[in-house]
Write a protein that holds these residues in place. Structure first.
Motif, PDB file in Angstrom:
ATOM      1  N   VAL A  23      -6.987   5.044   2.061  1.00  0.00           N
ATOM      2  CA  VAL A  23      -6.193   5.401   3.249  1.00  0.00           C
ATOM      3  C   VAL A  23      -5.636   6.811   3.090  1.00  0.00           C
ATOM      4  CG1 VAL A  23      -4.051   4.904   4.510  1.00  0.00           C
ATOM      5  CG2 VAL A  23      -5.599   3.041   3.901  1.00  0.00           C
ATOM      6  N   LEU A  24      -5.113   7.127   1.911  1.00  0.00           N
ATOM      7  CA  LEU A  24      -4.557   8.459   1.658  1.00  0.00           C
ATOM      8  C   LEU A  24      -5.606   9.540   1.908  1.00  0.00           C
ATOM      9  CD1 LEU A  24      -2.025  10.035   0.465  1.00  0.00           C
ATOM     10  CD2 LEU A  24      -3.280   9.965  -1.698  1.00  0.00           C
ATOM     11  N   LYS A  25      -6.810   9.337   1.386  1.00  0.00           N
ATOM     12  CA  LYS A  25      -7.866  10.346   1.524  1.00  0.00           C
ATOM     13  C   LYS A  25      -8.421  10.420   2.947  1.00  0.00           C
ATOM     14  CE  LYS A  25      -9.207  10.383  -3.305  1.00  0.00           C
ATOM     15  NZ  LYS A  25     -10.269  10.124  -4.284  1.00  0.00           N
ATOM     16  N   LYS A  26      -8.424   9.301   3.665  1.00  0.00           N
ATOM     17  CA  LYS A  26      -8.846   9.334   5.078  1.00  0.00           C
ATOM     18  C   LYS A  26      -7.852  10.131   5.910  1.00  0.00           C
ATOM     19  CE  LYS A  26     -11.229   4.897   5.422  1.00  0.00           C
ATOM     20  NZ  LYS A  26     -11.128   3.532   5.983  1.00  0.00           N
ATOM     21  N   ARG A  27      -6.586   9.871   5.645  1.00  0.00           N
ATOM     22  CA  ARG A  27      -5.533  10.536   6.422  1.00  0.00           C
ATOM     23  C   ARG A  27      -5.431  12.031   6.084  1.00  0.00           C
ATOM     24  NH1 ARG A  27      -1.551   8.318   9.042  1.00  0.00           N
ATOM     25  NH2 ARG A  27      -1.489   6.402   7.845  1.00  0.00           N
ATOM     26  N   PHE A  28      -5.652  12.374   4.821  1.00  0.00           N
ATOM     27  CA  PHE A  28      -5.510  13.753   4.370  1.00  0.00           C
ATOM     28  C   PHE A  28      -6.807  14.204   3.694  1.00  0.00           C
ATOM     29  CE2 PHE A  28      -1.253  11.786   4.073  1.00  0.00           C
ATOM     30  CZ  PHE A  28      -0.604  12.535   5.046  1.00  0.00           C
ATOM     31  N   PRO A  29      -7.806  14.614   4.468  1.00  0.00           N
ATOM     32  CA  PRO A  29      -9.110  14.992   3.903  1.00  0.00           C
ATOM     33  C   PRO A  29      -9.036  16.129   2.880  1.00  0.00           C
ATOM     34  CG  PRO A  29      -9.233  14.822   6.300  1.00  0.00           C
ATOM     35  CD  PRO A  29      -7.786  14.671   5.918  1.00  0.00           C
ATOM     36  N   ILE A  30      -7.965  16.902   2.907  1.00  0.00           N
ATOM     37  CA  ILE A  30      -7.834  17.990   1.930  1.00  0.00           C
ATOM     38  C   ILE A  30      -7.857  17.433   0.502  1.00  0.00           C
ATOM     39  CG2 ILE A  30      -5.307  17.990   1.893  1.00  0.00           C
ATOM     40  CD1 ILE A  30      -5.504  21.091   1.690  1.00  0.00           C
ATOM     41  N   LEU A  31      -7.493  16.158   0.336  1.00  0.00           N
ATOM     42  CA  LEU A  31      -7.459  15.543  -0.994  1.00  0.00           C
ATOM     43  C   LEU A  31      -8.840  15.124  -1.502  1.00  0.00           C
ATOM     44  CD1 LEU A  31      -4.302  13.291  -0.554  1.00  0.00           C
ATOM     45  CD2 LEU A  31      -4.450  15.536  -1.646  1.00  0.00           C
TER      46      LEU A  31
ATOM     47  N   PHE B 173      -3.731   2.001   8.361  1.00  0.00           N
ATOM     48  CA  PHE B 173      -3.298   0.797   7.666  1.00  0.00           C
ATOM     49  C   PHE B 173      -3.841  -0.464   8.346  1.00  0.00           C
ATOM     50  CE2 PHE B 173       0.232   3.686   6.299  1.00  0.00           C
ATOM     51  CZ  PHE B 173      -0.118   3.708   4.962  1.00  0.00           C
ATOM     52  N   VAL B 174      -3.838  -0.478   9.673  1.00  0.00           N
ATOM     53  CA  VAL B 174      -4.362  -1.638  10.401  1.00  0.00           C
ATOM     54  C   VAL B 174      -5.832  -1.841  10.070  1.00  0.00           C
ATOM     55  CG1 VAL B 174      -4.908  -2.523  12.705  1.00  0.00           C
ATOM     56  CG2 VAL B 174      -2.652  -1.531  12.246  1.00  0.00           C
ATOM     57  N   GLU B 175      -6.596  -0.750  10.038  1.00  0.00           N
ATOM     58  CA  GLU B 175      -8.016  -0.844   9.697  1.00  0.00           C
ATOM     59  C   GLU B 175      -8.206  -1.432   8.304  1.00  0.00           C
ATOM     60  OE1 GLU B 175     -11.862   2.086   8.907  1.00  0.00           O
ATOM     61  OE2 GLU B 175     -10.008   2.941   9.699  1.00  0.00           O
ATOM     62  N   GLU B 176      -7.453  -0.931   7.330  1.00  0.00           N
ATOM     63  CA  GLU B 176      -7.573  -1.438   5.966  1.00  0.00           C
ATOM     64  C   GLU B 176      -7.132  -2.891   5.856  1.00  0.00           C
ATOM     65  OE1 GLU B 176      -8.968  -0.467   3.130  1.00  0.00           O
ATOM     66  OE2 GLU B 176      -9.753   1.198   4.275  1.00  0.00           O
ATOM     67  N   GLU B 177      -6.081  -3.254   6.573  1.00  0.00           N
ATOM     68  CA  GLU B 177      -5.615  -4.637   6.530  1.00  0.00           C
ATOM     69  C   GLU B 177      -6.643  -5.581   7.136  1.00  0.00           C
ATOM     70  OE1 GLU B 177      -1.796  -4.283   8.379  1.00  0.00           O
ATOM     71  OE2 GLU B 177      -0.899  -3.421   6.576  1.00  0.00           O
ATOM     72  N   ASN B 178      -7.314  -5.150   8.205  1.00  0.00           N
ATOM     73  CA  ASN B 178      -8.359  -5.976   8.811  1.00  0.00           C
ATOM     74  C   ASN B 178      -9.535  -6.152   7.861  1.00  0.00           C
ATOM     75  OD1 ASN B 178      -6.897  -6.343  11.156  1.00  0.00           O
ATOM     76  ND2 ASN B 178      -7.870  -4.651  12.238  1.00  0.00           N
ATOM     77  N   ILE B 179      -9.925  -5.079   7.195  1.00  0.00           N
ATOM     78  CA  ILE B 179     -11.018  -5.167   6.221  1.00  0.00           C
ATOM     79  C   ILE B 179     -10.615  -6.092   5.080  1.00  0.00           C
ATOM     80  CG2 ILE B 179     -12.310  -3.857   4.484  1.00  0.00           C
ATOM     81  CD1 ILE B 179     -12.179  -1.458   6.467  1.00  0.00           C
ATOM     82  N   ALA B 180      -9.393  -5.947   4.611  1.00  0.00           N
ATOM     83  CA  ALA B 180      -8.914  -6.772   3.493  1.00  0.00           C
ATOM     84  C   ALA B 180      -8.840  -8.241   3.894  1.00  0.00           C
ATOM     85  CB  ALA B 180      -7.553  -6.277   3.033  1.00  0.00           C
TER      86      ALA B 180
ATOM     87  N   MET C  51       0.834  -1.198   0.000  1.00  0.00           N
ATOM     88  CA  MET C  51       0.000   0.000   0.000  1.00  0.00           C
ATOM     89  C   MET C  51       0.869   1.249   0.000  1.00  0.00           C
ATOM     90  SD  MET C  51      -3.203  -1.028   2.482  1.00  0.00           S
ATOM     91  CE  MET C  51      -4.205   0.296   1.881  1.00  0.00           C
ATOM     92  N   ARG C  52       1.735   1.322  -0.999  1.00  0.00           N
ATOM     93  CA  ARG C  52       2.624   2.473  -1.153  1.00  0.00           C
ATOM     94  C   ARG C  52       2.453   3.065  -2.541  1.00  0.00           C
ATOM     95  NH1 ARG C  52       7.563   2.598  -1.303  1.00  0.00           N
ATOM     96  NH2 ARG C  52       8.072   4.006   0.348  1.00  0.00           N
TER      97      ARG C  52
ATOM     98  N   ILE D 222      -5.001  -1.332  -4.647  1.00  0.00           N
ATOM     99  CA  ILE D 222      -4.723   0.021  -5.149  1.00  0.00           C
ATOM    100  C   ILE D 222      -5.809   0.984  -4.691  1.00  0.00           C
ATOM    101  CG2 ILE D 222      -4.493   1.430  -7.236  1.00  0.00           C
ATOM    102  CD1 ILE D 222      -3.379  -1.200  -8.583  1.00  0.00           C
ATOM    103  N   GLU D 223      -7.063   0.571  -4.821  1.00  0.00           N
ATOM    104  CA  GLU D 223      -8.182   1.430  -4.402  1.00  0.00           C
ATOM    105  C   GLU D 223      -8.144   1.672  -2.896  1.00  0.00           C
ATOM    106  OE1 GLU D 223      -9.901   3.022  -6.623  1.00  0.00           O
ATOM    107  OE2 GLU D 223      -8.890   1.896  -8.192  1.00  0.00           O
ATOM    108  N   ARG D 224      -7.815   0.644  -2.131  1.00  0.00           N
ATOM    109  CA  ARG D 224      -7.719   0.809  -0.673  1.00  0.00           C
ATOM    110  C   ARG D 224      -6.584   1.760  -0.304  1.00  0.00           C
ATOM    111  NH1 ARG D 224      -7.136  -4.799  -0.045  1.00  0.00           N
ATOM    112  NH2 ARG D 224      -5.584  -4.355   1.535  1.00  0.00           N
ATOM    113  N   THR D 225      -5.504   1.737  -1.069  1.00  0.00           N
ATOM    114  CA  THR D 225      -4.382   2.646  -0.807  1.00  0.00           C
ATOM    115  C   THR D 225      -4.829   4.100  -0.978  1.00  0.00           C
ATOM    116  OG1 THR D 225      -2.829   0.964  -1.556  1.00  0.00           O
ATOM    117  CG2 THR D 225      -2.016   3.235  -1.482  1.00  0.00           C
ATOM    118  N   PHE D 226      -5.589   4.370  -2.031  1.00  0.00           N
ATOM    119  CA  PHE D 226      -6.128   5.725  -2.207  1.00  0.00           C
ATOM    120  C   PHE D 226      -7.113   6.063  -1.093  1.00  0.00           C
ATOM    121  CE2 PHE D 226      -4.493   5.390  -6.553  1.00  0.00           C
ATOM    122  CZ  PHE D 226      -3.961   6.657  -6.707  1.00  0.00           C
TER     123      PHE D 226
END
Length: 185
Positions: free
Chosen positions: A89-97, A133-140, A1-2, A83-87
């Motif tokens: 996480v990015l948008k959750k962490r940085f709502p400005i995006l 990341f932990v949340e996304e990994e658990n969902i995955a 997820m990078r 890939i979609e989960r990576t985006f």
């Protein structure tokens, strides 16, 4: 997820495949080609070509060919889901995006996107128990109960966007799908 490569400066309405084509044709962009034997999983909007593996379109062929392509597409979708989960996480962490950044100059908007992606990668590498990341990994882990695509492939070819190069890559993809199908049965 990078994030491996980030290209900024295009309008939001520009299609991803158009941006990729621009990057691939620009010798100064320093695009990181996949290592030998690897490829980027791309969606159906992209051309299936050496180094970029797209899912199959349509359901033509024998029943066995259709079954092999369906299996391939299911496993490919699992990779695309990362890939979609990576985006996500990015948008959750940085709502400005998530929304328009109209109050900033274009150069500032570009820098915000780059900074967010760099910080995302830094967190991924240096904070092993990061909540996002932990949340996304658990969902995955709950959603993914299918086998992963075999990572061993024939040697990567140099980029060949000619009709012959694309036809060869399509044959390679078909062989990969058939291999998945035969190993499942």
């Amino acid at each position: 997820m990078r994030f491996t490569y980030v290209r900024v400066g295009w309008e939001g309405s520009a299609h991803d495949s158009r941006i990729l084509k621009d990057v691939l044709l620009d010798p100064n962009c320093a695009f990181p080609w996949p290592p030998e034997g690897k490829y980027y999983a791309v969606d159906a909007a992209y051309t299936n070509m050496p180094g970029f593996m797209a899912p199959f379109r349509g359901a033509r062929g024998t029943q066995q060919e259709r079954a092999a392509r369906t299996l391939f597409n299911r496993r490919h979708a699992s990779l695309r889901n990362i890939i979609e989960r990576t985006f996500g996480v990015l948008k959750k962490r940085f709502p400005i995006l998530k929304g328009p950044m109209q109050n900033y100059l274009m150069a500032t908007q570009n820098n915000i996107v780059l900074a967010c992606c760099a910080l995302h990668n830094f967190m991924r590498d240096n904070v092993p128990n990061d909540a996002y990341f932990v949340e996304e990994e658990n969902i995955a882990a709950q959603a993914d109960n299918i086998n992963h695509v075999v990572d061993q492939m024939a040697g990567a070819e140099p980029l060949d966007m000619s009709p012959q190069g694309i036809a060869g890559w399509n044959e390679f993809r078909s062989g990969l799908a058939n291999s998945m199908y035969y190993h499942q049965h």
